[in-house]
Every structure is written in C-alpha cells, then in structure tokens.
Design a protein around this motif. Structure first.
Motif, PDB file in Angstrom:
ATOM      1  N   ALA A 157       0.832  -1.208   0.000  1.00 58.24           N
ATOM      2  CA  ALA A 157       0.000   0.000   0.000  1.00 58.24           C
ATOM      3  C   ALA A 157       0.864   1.255   0.000  1.00 58.24           C
ATOM      4  CB  ALA A 157      -0.922  -0.006   1.214  1.00 58.24           C
ATOM      5  N   PHE A 158       1.946   1.239   0.773  1.00 56.29           N
ATOM      6  CA  PHE A 158       2.850   2.402   0.813  1.00 56.29           C
ATOM      7  C   PHE A 158       3.449   2.670  -0.568  1.00 56.29           C
ATOM      8  CE2 PHE A 158       7.039   4.324   1.476  1.00 56.29           C
ATOM      9  CZ  PHE A 158       6.715   5.402   2.272  1.00 56.29           C
ATOM     10  N   ASP A 159       3.841   1.612  -1.274  1.00 58.20           N
ATOM     11  CA  ASP A 159       4.430   1.785  -2.606  1.00 58.20           C
ATOM     12  C   ASP A 159       3.397   2.275  -3.620  1.00 58.20           C
ATOM     13  OD1 ASP A 159       6.845   0.950  -1.609  1.00 58.20           O
ATOM     14  OD2 ASP A 159       6.613  -1.137  -2.256  1.00 58.20           O
ATOM     15  N   ARG A 160       2.108   1.942  -3.398  1.00 58.88           N
ATOM     16  CA  ARG A 160       1.056   2.342  -4.357  1.00 58.88           C
ATOM     17  C   ARG A 160       0.462   3.711  -4.052  1.00 58.88           C
ATOM     18  NH1 ARG A 160      -0.845  -2.766  -3.072  1.00 58.88           N
ATOM     19  NH2 ARG A 160      -2.656  -1.860  -2.039  1.00 58.88           N
TER      20      ARG A 160
ATOM     21  N   VAL B 206       7.986   7.455   8.422  1.00 61.73           N
ATOM     22  CA  VAL B 206       7.883   6.054   8.834  1.00 61.73           C
ATOM     23  C   VAL B 206       8.944   5.818   9.908  1.00 61.73           C
ATOM     24  CG1 VAL B 206       8.139   3.648   8.102  1.00 61.73           C
ATOM     25  CG2 VAL B 206       6.976   5.286   6.619  1.00 61.73           C
ATOM     26  N   LYS B 207       8.486   5.444  11.100  1.00 64.91           N
ATOM     27  CA  LYS B 207       9.398   5.275  12.240  1.00 64.91           C
ATOM     28  C   LYS B 207       9.602   3.808  12.624  1.00 64.91           C
ATOM     29  CE  LYS B 207       9.712   9.744  12.783  1.00 64.91           C
ATOM     30  NZ  LYS B 207      10.955  10.447  12.389  1.00 64.91           N
TER      31      LYS B 207
ATOM     32  N   ASP C 295      13.299   7.705   1.498  1.00 70.49           N
ATOM     33  CA  ASP C 295      11.883   7.923   1.205  1.00 70.49           C
ATOM     34  C   ASP C 295      11.031   7.610   2.431  1.00 70.49           C
ATOM     35  OD1 ASP C 295       9.618   8.503  -0.377  1.00 70.49           O
ATOM     36  OD2 ASP C 295       9.335   6.386  -0.836  1.00 70.49           O
ATOM     37  N   LEU C 296      11.362   6.527   3.146  1.00 69.89           N
ATOM     38  CA  LEU C 296      10.620   6.183   4.366  1.00 69.89           C
ATOM     39  C   LEU C 296      10.769   7.284   5.413  1.00 69.89           C
ATOM     40  CD1 LEU C 296      11.496   2.384   4.754  1.00 69.89           C
ATOM     41  CD2 LEU C 296       9.422   3.382   3.812  1.00 69.89           C
TER      42      LEU C 296
ATOM     43  N   ARG D  71      18.268   2.591  12.000  1.00 67.81           N
ATOM     44  CA  ARG D  71      18.243   3.582  13.082  1.00 67.81           C
ATOM     45  C   ARG D  71      18.862   4.905  12.642  1.00 67.81           C
ATOM     46  NH1 ARG D  71      20.040  -0.985  16.561  1.00 67.81           N
ATOM     47  NH2 ARG D  71      18.138  -1.835  17.502  1.00 67.81           N
ATOM     48  N   ARG D  72      19.822   4.835  11.709  1.00 67.89           N
ATOM     49  CA  ARG D  72      20.401   6.093  11.209  1.00 67.89           C
ATOM     50  C   ARG D  72      19.355   6.942  10.507  1.00 67.89           C
ATOM     51  NH1 ARG D  72      25.187   3.015   9.986  1.00 67.89           N
ATOM     52  NH2 ARG D  72      24.676   2.890   7.759  1.00 67.89           N
ATOM     53  N   TYR D  73      18.287   6.305  10.025  1.00 70.41           N
ATOM     54  CA  TYR D  73      17.188   7.044   9.390  1.00 70.41           C
ATOM     55  C   TYR D  73      16.005   7.214  10.343  1.00 70.41           C
ATOM     56  CZ  TYR D  73      19.659   6.359   4.987  1.00 70.41           C
ATOM     57  OH  TYR D  73      20.602   6.384   3.981  1.00 70.41           O
TER      58      TYR D  73
END
Length: 424
Positions: free
Chosen positions: A278-281, A320-321, A314-315, A359-361
C-alpha cells in the motif's frame, strides 16, 4: 673460488715483495731501503693485478653484450613469426564469422516464417479458449454474486449494530520482553456471534468503501484505550491499521484529520500502520494526507514487508518510524558470503548492521510473527530491538467493560454508514 684465488695471489705478492726487500738487504742496503722496496714491490704487484683484472672484465662484458644482441635478434625473429601467425588467424576467424553469419541469417528467416505460421494457429486456438473461459467466468460470477451480496449485507449489519470487536497483541522490547506497544485489530461478528477474520470480509468491504468506517471505529477505540492506559500511568503506544482507501478518501479524511487534531496530544502513542504494498502504491493524495498527519506529530509503521531493499530516505521523508519484518522471512534472508553473515537482498551489508542502518534514518525494526524460542536466538544476534508474535502473546479481545468505555457516540456508526450510502 674467486675469493680463494684472490687470497693466494695476495700471498704470492707478499712473498715476492719480501724476496725483493731481503735481496736488497743482503746486498748491503739499509733497512729503510728494504722497507721501501717491500712497499713499492707490493704496490706494483697490486697495480699489475688491477690492470689484468680490468682487461678480463672488459672482455667478459663484451661477451655478454654480444650474447644479448644475439638474443635480441632471435626475439625479433620470433615476434615477426608470431605476428604473421596472428594475422593469419584473424583473417581465418573473420572469414569463418562471415560464413556463420550468413548461415545464421538464413536460419533466422526460416524460423521467423515458422513462428508466423505457429502464431496464426495459436491465435485461432486462443480465441476459442478465451470465448469458453469468458462463458465460464460469467457463469461463476452469477453463482458468486449472491454470496458476495450476502457477505456485504453481513458486514453492513455488523457495522450498523456495532458488532466490531477490538483485539490487542503486545509488542515487546528485546531481550527484556517487556510490553512497550500493542497492535490493534478489528474483528467483525455476524448475527450468530461468529467472529469473521479480515480475509472473509475485506474482499467485499474494500470495493464498497466500508474500510473507512472500520478504520474510523478502530481509530476511535484506539484513542480511548490509549487515554485509559495513560490514566493508569502506563506509557505504551498502539499501532492502528489504516487502509490506503481511507488515506485517499477526500470525504472521509477531513473528518478523520479533525478528530486527530483534537487528539494530537497522543501523537507519540498512536502509530498508523499500512502495508509495504500500500505504501508503494500511494499517490499524491495519499502522500499529502500522510504528510498532514505527520505535521500533527503522528508517525507511521510499515508492515507486510516482502523486500528489505528499501529506500530508507523515502521512508524517513514519509515519517515512517517503524519497520515490521516477519521473523521467518528475516531468517530465510540470512546467508554466509566470504565468511560473513549477510542479507540476501542486501549482500553488501553485514546482517548485524541492518538494524543500525535503519536507526540512522530514525526507523526501528520490529520482528513480527515470532513463533518459537529458536527464532529469538538468531534474532537477538541481529541487534533488533522489538518483537511481536504468538511467542510473546496472542491477539486478545478487549473485555466488554473496557470496550464499553471505548464505544463511539450512538450516532457515530450510523452517521458514517449514512455518509457511505450517499457516496454509493
């Protein structure tokens, strides 16, 4: 051998010098004359030795130079022969390639003719098969239509009569196994009290736009449960599933956002969850609505992850955590290459560095669907901080007394369903 010869010659030179000095001394010369004669004779011997040695060395050097010249001439001759052979080989290969190309072109033309003939036959057969399949689908569709209509009516009745249960499953920290989050699930009951799993009703609920009503009810209850836990001084969060249809619904989302605006003090305790597919769409509308929720401080979680080769930038941009990865899927991805453990879809990264990379993101990995203790042993080696699955606790229904406190207003579901009916 050369050192021995030098030693012998030196001894001979010393003996000769002594003989000369003794001869002069016997002839009546003074000792000083004898010593001078000794030194002079020894110097003449070494000088003569040096001249002879230099003559021999020059002769040897000329011999070596002549040998190198002969070898150089032989090498040039061999290079010329090899060059001639290479030229002949290139010409032979070029001629052979030309002949093969001509033969291959002829075969390709023949194959194209055969394919065209077969294509005509296949198209003819396929047209007949498609006609037959279409007839079968129409027959099956007529048979399934009453079943779909019945299920749709059951879902609508369950929503209208508030036969929607809330289930919570714990998410624990590793390795302590202390509950820090819950994931919420909706379960519908039919008029007989039988609990329906999502696989039964999603196929009819999504096309008819009922997922927004289910999401709305789930969200309302999650907010109330979080507030109840906060009163008990229990600082835990709840993952609340939200569908792509709800994020893209221009009629539903403004009311959804208004409700979240009124409860933005719970931004750290309510995490919205949607699948990787769903996230990709998601389109521009869904991305914009996610950004508006993020602007209120709410974050997102990605589950149903099937590919670990993710765009983490992108996340992070989409707030997005959390990233939920199936335990067995993660373990199946592990393989050993060049003596180190890596993830198959990320071969350049050590498996133990995957959680550190996320975790770096600002993204924490949660391993879900943990079923056995032996899975935990390997998971702990990957430095993953959270786990979820039947090993830590199955989804359990909220007690009726607690659920009653989390019930929406009396006209909540009727209003939501009425809005959906207008849309229909």
């Amino acid at each position: 051998m050369r050192r021995l010869m030098l030693a012998l010659l030196t001894g001979a030179y010393l003996c000769l010098a002594l003989i000369v000095s003794l001869f002069l001394w016997r002839m009546g010369a003074t000792p000083a004359v004898g010593v001078s004669a000794f030194i002079g004779t020894l110097g003449l011997c070494f000088a003569f030795h040096g001249l002879v040695a230099q003559t021999f060395m020059a002769a040897a050097l000329r011999g070596d130079i002549d040998t190198v010249r002969e070898a150089h001439a032989i090498l040039l001759d061999q290079i010329e022969k090899v060059d001639a052979r290479v030229t002949d080989l290139v010409e032979t290969v070029a001629a052979d390639t030309e002949r093969r190309t001509e033969a291959l072109s002829s075969e390709v033309h023949q194959l194209e003719d055969m394919i065209q003939q077969m294509n005509g036959r296949l198209e003819h057969q396929l047209s007949h098969q498609m006609a037959a399949a279409s007839a079968r689908h129409e027959s099956q569709g007529r048979e399934r239509a009453p079943q779909a209509s019945h299920m749709l009516q059951v879902v609508q009745d369950a929503l209208a009569e508030n036969r929607v249960d809330l289930y919570l499953q714990p998410i624990v920290s590793l390795p302590q196994r202390r509950t820090v989050y819950y994931e919420s699930f909706s379960r519908l009951r039919d008029d007989t009290g039988r609990v329906m799993m999502p696989a039964e009703y999603l196929a009819v609920a999504e096309p008819e736009g009922l997922m927004t009503a289910i999401d709305n009810l789930l969200l309302f209850r999650c907010v109330q449960i979080v507030r109840r836990l906060a009163k008990q001084d229990r600082k835990v969060g709840i993952f609340c599933n939200i569908s792509l249809a709800s994020l893209g619904d221009e009629t539903f989302f403004p009311q959804f956002l208004e409700f979240m605006q009124a409860n933005k003090d719970l931004a750290g305790a309510v995490i919205f969850e949607l699948g990787q597919g769903a996230f990709d769409r998601r389109g521009p509308v869904e991305a914009r609505h996610m950004a508006r929720l993020a602007s209120l401080g709410f974050s997102f979680s990605l589950d149903k992850v099937a590919d670990l080769d993710l765009d983490f930038q992108d996340l992070a941009r989409a707030d997005v955590k959390y990233l939920k990865v199936g335990a067995q899927m993660m373990l199946d991805q592990l393989e050993e290459q060049d003596g180190k453990l890596v993830i198959a879809s990320l071969p350049d990264l050590n498996a133990t560095d995957f959680a550190a990379l996320t975790r770096r993101y600002g993204i924490e990995v949660i391993v879900e669907k943990v079923e056995a203790e032996k899975q935990i042993v390997d998971i702990l080696d990957l430095d993953i901080g959270y786990g979820q699955g039947h090993l830590f606790g199955e989804p359990r229904a909220i007690r009726d007394a607690v659920l009653a406190e989390a019930e929406p207003p009396a006209d909540f579901m009727r209003g939501t369903l009425r809005r959906r009916a207008v849309g229909w």
